[in-house]
Design a protein around this motif. Structure first.
Motif, PDB file in Angstrom:
ATOM      1  N   ARG A   3      76.062  40.774  25.220  1.00  0.00           N
ATOM      2  CA  ARG A   3      76.646  41.418  24.064  1.00  0.00           C
ATOM      3  C   ARG A   3      75.778  42.634  23.808  1.00  0.00           C
ATOM      4  N   PRO A   6      72.627  46.666  19.162  1.00  0.00           N
ATOM      5  CA  PRO A   6      72.006  47.940  18.786  1.00  0.00           C
ATOM      6  C   PRO A   6      70.488  47.795  18.741  1.00  0.00           C
ATOM      7  N   LEU A   7      69.795  48.895  18.947  1.00  0.00           N
ATOM      8  CA  LEU A   7      68.332  48.880  18.906  1.00  0.00           C
ATOM      9  C   LEU A   7      67.876  49.654  17.671  1.00  0.00           C
ATOM     10  N   LEU A   8      67.112  48.999  16.830  1.00  0.00           N
ATOM     11  CA  LEU A   8      66.562  49.687  15.662  1.00  0.00           C
ATOM     12  C   LEU A   8      65.738  50.881  16.124  1.00  0.00           C
ATOM     13  N   ALA A   9      65.891  51.998  15.444  1.00  0.00           N
ATOM     14  CA  ALA A   9      65.131  53.193  15.790  1.00  0.00           C
ATOM     15  C   ALA A   9      63.630  52.904  15.722  1.00  0.00           C
ATOM     16  N   ARG A  10      63.251  52.096  14.730  1.00  0.00           N
ATOM     17  CA  ARG A  10      61.833  51.773  14.578  1.00  0.00           C
ATOM     18  C   ARG A  10      61.304  50.998  15.787  1.00  0.00           C
ATOM     19  N   TYR A  11      62.134  50.114  16.323  1.00  0.00           N
ATOM     20  CA  TYR A  11      61.722  49.379  17.516  1.00  0.00           C
ATOM     21  C   TYR A  11      61.588  50.326  18.710  1.00  0.00           C
ATOM     22  N   ALA A  12      62.539  51.244  18.859  1.00  0.00           N
ATOM     23  CA  ALA A  12      62.483  52.177  19.989  1.00  0.00           C
ATOM     24  C   ALA A  12      61.185  52.973  19.931  1.00  0.00           C
ATOM     25  N   LEU A 101      56.843  44.716  16.995  1.00  0.00           N
ATOM     26  CA  LEU A 101      57.871  44.447  18.000  1.00  0.00           C
ATOM     27  C   LEU A 101      58.002  42.974  18.342  1.00  0.00           C
ATOM     28  N   ARG A 102      57.231  42.137  17.671  1.00  0.00           N
ATOM     29  CA  ARG A 102      57.255  40.723  18.041  1.00  0.00           C
ATOM     30  C   ARG A 102      58.640  40.105  18.049  1.00  0.00           C
ATOM     31  N   PRO A 103      59.541  40.550  17.159  1.00  0.00           N
ATOM     32  CA  PRO A 103      60.881  39.972  17.264  1.00  0.00           C
ATOM     33  C   PRO A 103      61.569  40.327  18.584  1.00  0.00           C
ATOM     34  N   GLN A 159      68.320  48.598  26.194  1.00  0.00           N
ATOM     35  CA  GLN A 159      67.841  49.910  25.751  1.00  0.00           C
ATOM     36  C   GLN A 159      66.327  50.009  25.571  1.00  0.00           C
ATOM     37  N   PHE A 163      63.105  52.953  26.592  1.00  0.00           N
ATOM     38  CA  PHE A 163      62.178  53.697  25.736  1.00  0.00           C
ATOM     39  C   PHE A 163      60.728  53.354  26.068  1.00  0.00           C
ATOM     40  N   LEU A 264      73.958  57.087  24.312  1.00  0.00           N
ATOM     41  CA  LEU A 264      73.112  57.847  23.386  1.00  0.00           C
ATOM     42  C   LEU A 264      73.244  59.337  23.703  1.00  0.00           C
TER      43      LEU A 264
END
Lengths: 339, 486
Positions: A3, A6-12, A101-103, A159, A163, A264
């Motif tokens: 599935r 989306p990737l959180l910008a903060r995570y990227a 980033l632990r999650p 994604q 990064f 993107l």
């Protein structure tokens, strides 16, 4: 099954910088190791101070009242967490990112980094003496390499992985240019007599060893190789993992994947920067680059890499932080701490 | 039972207290005996060595909470005691039914006080206790929540007296924490002490994340097909950050901070690399006060401006709902048996601890006259702070409590000291009884599910009754025996 998430910008942003900081740790360890090998009797202080110049850290170095001295340089890079370009500061920043980033990252990635960080934070002045310095450098390299291996084997390749790789490759390319620049700061001037020529080649051999490229170079180099061949290898070889050209080629692929696979659209400006970088590196013979001034050229590549990182940041990371001022991004060699 | 001279349980004496391992229970399936025998086989030295290794692993894994002192932040583990606490199948059936009943009553009560407030009009509970409560949120008045569920995640603190009776000590209906340790303790147990567990049929605890996600999906605004759930955390410096990481991973949803979210046109979005993506359910681990600086505390940096507006428009669900704090207030607690009867027409399955409400003249007088024998607690605090345990207190502490009571009676309740049950616990002196409690976790969307067992917290200091992690508490793996029956 898969599935698209989306990737959180903060995570990227965190992945990009975690990879950068760790790559920086490994390369700094390599630089320290090679500096020790260059240490010429009677000229230790100058040899070590070259490290400061390579990293363009002069201002910060002298600000705290330091003088040109081997021990002080070692302290500055290996023990001084207040120096933002030091190994402890980089490891701290890497771990803080990993914590955010632990999650997302694998438990094994987190655990290794957590333990590695703790062990390396315990480095004491005594550990920098004699053969122990080389041992510490090896531990640092191995720590990052272990991280790299665990990441390769456990980190989910959506994604975020792209990064992560981008951050690592930008830092790696930057570090290779700094390693190359060592000639400008340390190596003896190029001269004709045979003895000096051998000395110079020996020193270039050390540069290659620091980049873990010595044996590979011997395999592909012509029998009577010259320093120019070494520069060409580190700059333009398309099979050597730390060559600038290979890093740039991979960046291009990663950005293209982010565009085609994940839709993107913000990759356009970054891809243009990559294009310029590639043209600069491969657009003319290395002989010409050297004749026009290698140091000047490497400076230009470093600036381009900073601009590339800034384009990626603007396109993908900044949105989540609307209050932050548009920063003077030409200076963004480290992560903004605003949150 | 025969003890060999080297048996670590040889000197174990729980005294007048109920023991959660060794006290006789008809349906314990021989577990207590087999656990004791296995511990004897392993031996104390090996037990200590393995326990130390297990704690090192917790540190390396970063299964920690952060304690802040004036100058520094220290990551600490919740000390893990390797001797499990055993709950039999029948005991669990009682606990599970009791927790479900309690959650149902809490939700009915919250629905009522934010609608017609019949419970007040009918004189079941004083009006000022509800409407004068600092955690009563007028913003909730007449606001509809799906399935009438306000408390989606509830932690019920339960103790056991000398006779083995379970009693509720308090309800945690805001953002109860600790569930990550339930699951991690089990994982740790099976890695470090597989030989203690093998062959014993236990109810699994691994299902929590899936159940939680299911509930969070159910409560999303109506008409959303594939709702995006997120967990809202104050961030990496919060002491419960590990738990937030754990829960977001177990649910497979993003852990967001306030700055990751934004509100536009009363809709909530998260900032991603590909632009904005809608958010439908927020499991928030930050308090009401910090949710939205435009509505509550204007200085909050943790929340999201406009969040409450989006929520009032029904475009996003918050779990737990805003304003649940009025239900887990320690003064309201005293009325819970009556509240259960009022809404459900049932007697409370789990008893309350007798509670004196000091805002009432009778309660105050009784408390002041018996300070030496009572536990005095502030109504609004959690984490075991501000408590005076009469029989353990010094003269000066008693007098300080008396002064505080007289200065602000409404801030206090008192309860008799409960002889909390004990469990055999590994100490430097060998295996010794230590007091413990239990916090089962209930998840409610359309209906309520209770995680088998819960968090067993143990007061590691000899004689101590305070189990809170911030005050020297540890935890144990909590086994619920599976007898095959539902």
């Amino acid at each position: 099954m898969t599935r698209e998430t989306p990737l959180l910008a903060r995570y990227a942003e965190g992945l990009f910088w975690m990879a950068r900081y760790l790559e920086r740790v490994e390369n700094l360890a390599r630089l320290v190791d090679v500096t020790q090998n260059f240490e010429a009797p009677g000229r230790e202080a100058e040899s070590w101070f070259a490290l400061v110049r390579i990293n363009a850290d002069e201002e910060n170095y002298f600000k705290q009242g330091r003088t040109i001295d081997a021990e002080q340089v070692k302290h500055f890079y290996l023990l001084d967490a207040a120096n933002p370009t030091s190994i402890p500061a980089s490891l701290d920043a890497a771990r803080t990112n990993a914590r955010k980033l632990r999650p997302l990252i694998s438990t094994e990635m987190w655990m290794q980094l957590n333990v590695f960080h703790r062990d390396m934070m315990a480095i004491a002045p005594d550990d920098l003496q004699g053969d122990r310095l080389s041992h510490i450098c090896r531990l640092l390299k191995e720590g990052v390499q272990t991280h790299t291996g665990i990441t390769e084997g456990t980190f989910f390749r959506d994604q975020g992985w792209f990064f992560y790789q981008l951050g690592r490759l930008i830092e790696r390319a930057d570090q290779t240019t700094r390693l190359l620049d060592i000639r400008y700061h340390i190596l003896v001037p190029a001269v004709v007599d045979e003895e000096r020529r051998v000395t110079e080649l020996t020193q270039w051999g050390s540069v290659l060893r620091a980049a873990a490229g010595y044996h590979a170079f011997r395999r592909v180099a012509p029998p009577g190789f010259t320093p120019e061949d070494v520069v060409a290898f580190l700059l333009t070889d398309t099979a050597f993992p730390r060559s600038v050209a290979l890093c740039v080629e991979q960046m291009e692929w990663l950005l293209g994947q982010l565009r085609s696979r994940y839709g993107l659209r913000g990759t356009v400006a970054a891809l243009e920067r990559v294009e310029e970088l590639r043209a600069a590196i491969l657009g003319r013979p290395v002989g010409r680059i050297i004749a026009d001034g290698l140091h000047h050229f490497l400076d230009g590549v470093q600036r381009d890499l900073i601009l590339l990182a800034a384009e990626i940041g603007t396109a993908f990371f900044r949105d989540w932080r609307p209050l932050a001022e548009a920063q003077s991004q030409a200076q963004s060699q480290s992560q903004s701490q605003a949150a | 039972m025969q003890f060999s001279p080297t048996d670590p349980f040889r000197d174990y004496a729980p005294g007048p207290y109920f023991c959660e391992l060794t006290s006789q229970r008809a349906d314990d399936q021989g577990t207590a005996r087999s656990v004791q025998a296995r511990i004897a086989t392993i031996g104390l030295d090996a037990l200590h060595a393995r326990a130390a290794a297990a704690e090192t692993e917790l540190i390396n894994l970063g299964i920690t909470f952060t304690v802040y002192s004036e100058a520094s932040a220290i990551d600490r583990i919740l000390p893990f005691d390797c001797i499990p606490r055993v709950i039999t199948a029948n005991e669990w059936r009682t606990l599970e039914a009791g927790v479900k009943q309690r959650v149902a009553a809490l939700n009915a009560f919250l629905h009522d006080i934010y609608h017609d407030a019949r419970v007040v009009k009918d004189g079941i509970i004083p009006a000022d206790l509800v409407f004068g409560n600092a955690n009563y949120r007028p913003e909730m008045k007449d606001f509809p929540v799906r399935f009438g569920t306000y408390v989606h995640i509830c932690g019920t603190d339960i103790v056991r007296d000398a006779q083995g009776r379970f009693m509720v000590l308090e309800d945690n209906a805001r953002t109860p924490s600790g569930v990550s340790y339930v699951v991690e303790n089990r994982h740790l147990m099976s890695r470090a002490f597989p030989d203690l567990m093998s062959g014993i049929r236990l109810r699994p605890v691994d299902d929590y994340g899936r159940r939680l996600l299911e509930a969070m999906t159910e409560i999303a605004p109506e008409g959303v097909d594939d709702p995006q759930v997120v967990l809202l955390s104050p961030g990496i410096y919060n002491s419960a950050y590990f738990e937030h990481v754990f829960l977001s991973r177990e649910m497979g949803v993003p852990l967001v901070e306030g700055a990751d979210l934004m509100v536009e046109d009363d809709r909530v979005w998260m900032r991603t690399t590909g632009g904005r993506r809608p958010v439908h359910t927020i499991y928030r681990r930050i308090g009401d006060d910090f949710l939205d600086p435009t509505v509550f505390r204007p200085d909050s940096m943790l929340g999201v401006p406009g969040l409450i507006g989006a929520w009032r428009r029904g475009n996003v669900t918050l779990a737990n709902a805003v304003g649940t704090g009025v239900a887990d207030d320690k003064a309201v607690y005293a009325y819970m048996p009556r509240i259960i009867r009022y809404y459900l027409d049932e007697d409370a399955i789990l008893q309350n601890v007798e509670t004196h409400i000091c805002r009432e003249p009778g309660g105050l007088a009784h408390t002041l006259a018996n300070l030496e024998n009572l536990v005095v607690k502030p109504v609004g605090e959690s984490g075991g702070y501000g408590i005076t345990i009469g029989p353990r207190a010094t003269k000066a502490q008693i007098e300080a409590a008396r002064a505080a009571l007289i200065a602000d009676p409404a801030n206090w309740i008192s309860q008799p000291v409960i002889s909390l049950s004990v469990g055999p616990t590994l100490t430097d002196q060998g295996i010794r009884p230590r007091h413990l409690d239990l916090r089962p976790f209930a998840v409610t969307g359309r209906q309520t599910w209770v995680l088998p067992g819960g968090l067993t917290r143990v007061a590691l200091k000899e004689g101590s009754l305070v189990v809170n992690s911030s005050q020297g508490g540890g935890s144990k793996d909590t086994w619920v025996l599976d007898d095959g029956a539902p």
